[in-house]
Write an enzyme that holds these catalytic residues in place. Sequence first.
Site, PDB file in Angstrom:
ATOM      1  N   ASP A  58     -15.833  -6.506 -10.953  1.00  0.00           N
ATOM      2  CA  ASP A  58     -14.808  -5.508 -10.625  1.00  0.00           C
ATOM      3  C   ASP A  58     -15.479  -4.160 -10.778  1.00  0.00           C
ATOM      4  O   ASP A  58     -15.843  -3.756 -11.893  1.00  0.00           O
ATOM      5  CB  ASP A  58     -13.614  -5.638 -11.579  1.00  0.00           C
ATOM      6  CG  ASP A  58     -12.514  -4.637 -11.258  1.00  0.00           C
ATOM      7  OD1 ASP A  58     -12.814  -3.585 -10.640  1.00  0.00           O
ATOM      8  OD2 ASP A  58     -11.362  -4.880 -11.627  1.00  0.00           O
ATOM      9  N   VAL A  59     -15.649  -3.442  -9.668  1.00  0.00           N
ATOM     10  CA  VAL A  59     -16.449  -2.208  -9.708  1.00  0.00           C
ATOM     11  C   VAL A  59     -15.783  -1.091 -10.513  1.00  0.00           C
ATOM     12  O   VAL A  59     -16.435  -0.089 -10.826  1.00  0.00           O
ATOM     13  CB  VAL A  59     -16.802  -1.696  -8.288  1.00  0.00           C
ATOM     14  CG1 VAL A  59     -17.602  -2.742  -7.507  1.00  0.00           C
ATOM     15  CG2 VAL A  59     -15.555  -1.271  -7.518  1.00  0.00           C
ATOM     16  N   ASN A  81     -20.200  -2.368  -0.969  1.00  0.00           N
ATOM     17  CA  ASN A  81     -19.245  -2.550   0.127  1.00  0.00           C
ATOM     18  C   ASN A  81     -17.790  -2.434  -0.325  1.00  0.00           C
ATOM     19  O   ASN A  81     -16.938  -2.001   0.453  1.00  0.00           O
ATOM     20  CB  ASN A  81     -19.481  -3.920   0.776  1.00  0.00           C
ATOM     21  CG  ASN A  81     -18.326  -4.353   1.646  1.00  0.00           C
ATOM     22  OD1 ASN A  81     -18.172  -3.893   2.778  1.00  0.00           O
ATOM     23  ND2 ASN A  81     -17.459  -5.230   1.117  1.00  0.00           N
ATOM     24  N   TYR A 155      -8.201   8.403   1.160  1.00  0.00           N
ATOM     25  CA  TYR A 155      -9.292   7.577   1.693  1.00  0.00           C
ATOM     26  C   TYR A 155     -10.411   8.405   2.343  1.00  0.00           C
ATOM     27  O   TYR A 155     -11.586   8.248   1.980  1.00  0.00           O
ATOM     28  CB  TYR A 155      -8.736   6.569   2.695  1.00  0.00           C
ATOM     29  CG  TYR A 155      -9.779   5.625   3.248  1.00  0.00           C
ATOM     30  CD1 TYR A 155     -10.383   4.681   2.422  1.00  0.00           C
ATOM     31  CD2 TYR A 155     -10.168   5.677   4.585  1.00  0.00           C
ATOM     32  CE1 TYR A 155     -11.354   3.802   2.925  1.00  0.00           C
ATOM     33  CE2 TYR A 155     -11.127   4.806   5.091  1.00  0.00           C
ATOM     34  CZ  TYR A 155     -11.712   3.877   4.265  1.00  0.00           C
ATOM     35  OH  TYR A 155     -12.665   3.017   4.759  1.00  0.00           O
ATOM     36  N   LYS A 159     -14.607   8.983   1.074  1.00  0.00           N
ATOM     37  CA  LYS A 159     -15.856   8.630   1.739  1.00  0.00           C
ATOM     38  C   LYS A 159     -16.757   9.865   1.897  1.00  0.00           C
ATOM     39  O   LYS A 159     -17.983   9.755   1.866  1.00  0.00           O
ATOM     40  CB  LYS A 159     -15.570   7.964   3.086  1.00  0.00           C
ATOM     41  CG  LYS A 159     -14.850   6.608   2.963  1.00  0.00           C
ATOM     42  CD  LYS A 159     -15.678   5.554   2.234  1.00  0.00           C
ATOM     43  CE  LYS A 159     -15.063   4.164   2.346  1.00  0.00           C
ATOM     44  NZ  LYS A 159     -15.849   3.125   1.660  1.00  0.00           N
ATOM     45  N   THR A 190      -9.672  -5.978   9.586  1.00  0.00           N
ATOM     46  CA  THR A 190      -9.701  -6.612   8.251  1.00  0.00           C
ATOM     47  C   THR A 190      -8.373  -6.339   7.560  1.00  0.00           C
ATOM     48  O   THR A 190      -7.534  -5.583   8.063  1.00  0.00           O
ATOM     49  CB  THR A 190     -10.829  -6.027   7.360  1.00  0.00           C
ATOM     50  OG1 THR A 190     -10.524  -4.645   7.097  1.00  0.00           O
ATOM     51  CG2 THR A 190     -12.202  -6.139   7.998  1.00  0.00           C
ATOM     52  N   ASP A 191      -8.225  -6.916   6.363  1.00  0.00           N
ATOM     53  CA  ASP A 191      -7.007  -6.677   5.569  1.00  0.00           C
ATOM     54  C   ASP A 191      -6.832  -5.187   5.259  1.00  0.00           C
ATOM     55  O   ASP A 191      -5.711  -4.711   5.064  1.00  0.00           O
ATOM     56  CB  ASP A 191      -7.070  -7.450   4.250  1.00  0.00           C
ATOM     57  CG  ASP A 191      -6.901  -8.947   4.456  1.00  0.00           C
ATOM     58  OD1 ASP A 191      -6.510  -9.359   5.573  1.00  0.00           O
ATOM     59  OD2 ASP A 191      -7.148  -9.703   3.494  1.00  0.00           O
TER      60      ASP A 191
END
Length: 232
Positions: A58-59, A81, A155, A159, A190-191
């Site tokens: 778990d990062v 990732n 989000y 990044k 993706t999800d």
Amino acid sequence: MTTALITGANKGIGYEIAAGLGALGWRVGVGARDDRRREEAVEKLRADGADAFGVPLDVTDDESVAAAAASLDRLDVLVNNAGITGDTPQDPSTIDLDILRTVLETNVFGVIRTTNAMLPLLRRSEHPRIVTVSSGVGSLTRQSAGQAGPIAIGYSPSKTYLNAVTLQYVRELEGTNIKINLACPGYVATDLNGHQGHRTTQQGAATPIRLATLPDDGPTGGFFEDAGEVPW
Ligand SMILES: NC(=O)c1ccc[n+]([C@@H]2O[C@H](COP(=O)([O-])OP(=O)(O)OC[C@H]3O[C@@H](n4cnc5c(N)ncnc54)[C@H](OP(=O)(O)O)[C@@H]3O)[C@@H](O)[C@H]2O)c1
């Protein structure tokens, strides 16, 4: 034998990166926080012939990341990732700051935490590579041109921050053999986006895999997508 660790490899683009590197004959560590999801991914990769192993990870958790590093006897390639978009809405004027904290904890601090834990292993490798999965929505050039997806104060800037953080590593690691690059996978179903993306996970994994397998004269400190360099 090249050994890679991919964070968030139980599904989506991370799983496909693991599958692609496994197909090259590499040992692939499937970093994932959920025991069942991790083991299912490892089983699936092994069924396809990959030399895959599970790495509980778990990062966002110091102990988990430290234990993951301690469990590895070697590491040549780290693929950062794992990432989240965070809860919505993410309009700047109404943002719940806890959403921002959660997104940054995974997308930025998680990458720093994981990278720092793995660097001692990477420094012992002959051809170490770090690939960090960013996004074109983090590009300030694209944000200022209105080409960076929907408004998302959590989000997209996470990044951007991740890109800036990566450039700090590039500066510190200058003169070493560690190559560190950022990848944008494109808009992948993706999800993460409710499968709205128009690209497949195989397409999304292509640039991260290319950067993971760079030759010694390959670039470092770049931000790439399939079509070439992404503007900062
Ligand atoms: N999909 C796109 O269009 C797109 C575009 C640009 C960039 N990206 C980036 O690509 C990367 C992969 O995204 P994806 O689309 O493949 O999303 P996804 O299918 O939702 O997969 C995300 C992965 O990250 C893992 N993860 C989340 N938080 C974690 C944590 N704290 N510790 C460890 N693992 C964690 C998830 O594990 P769980 O299953 O346990 O949640 C999952 O394995 C992300 O960095 C994303 O920002 C995606």
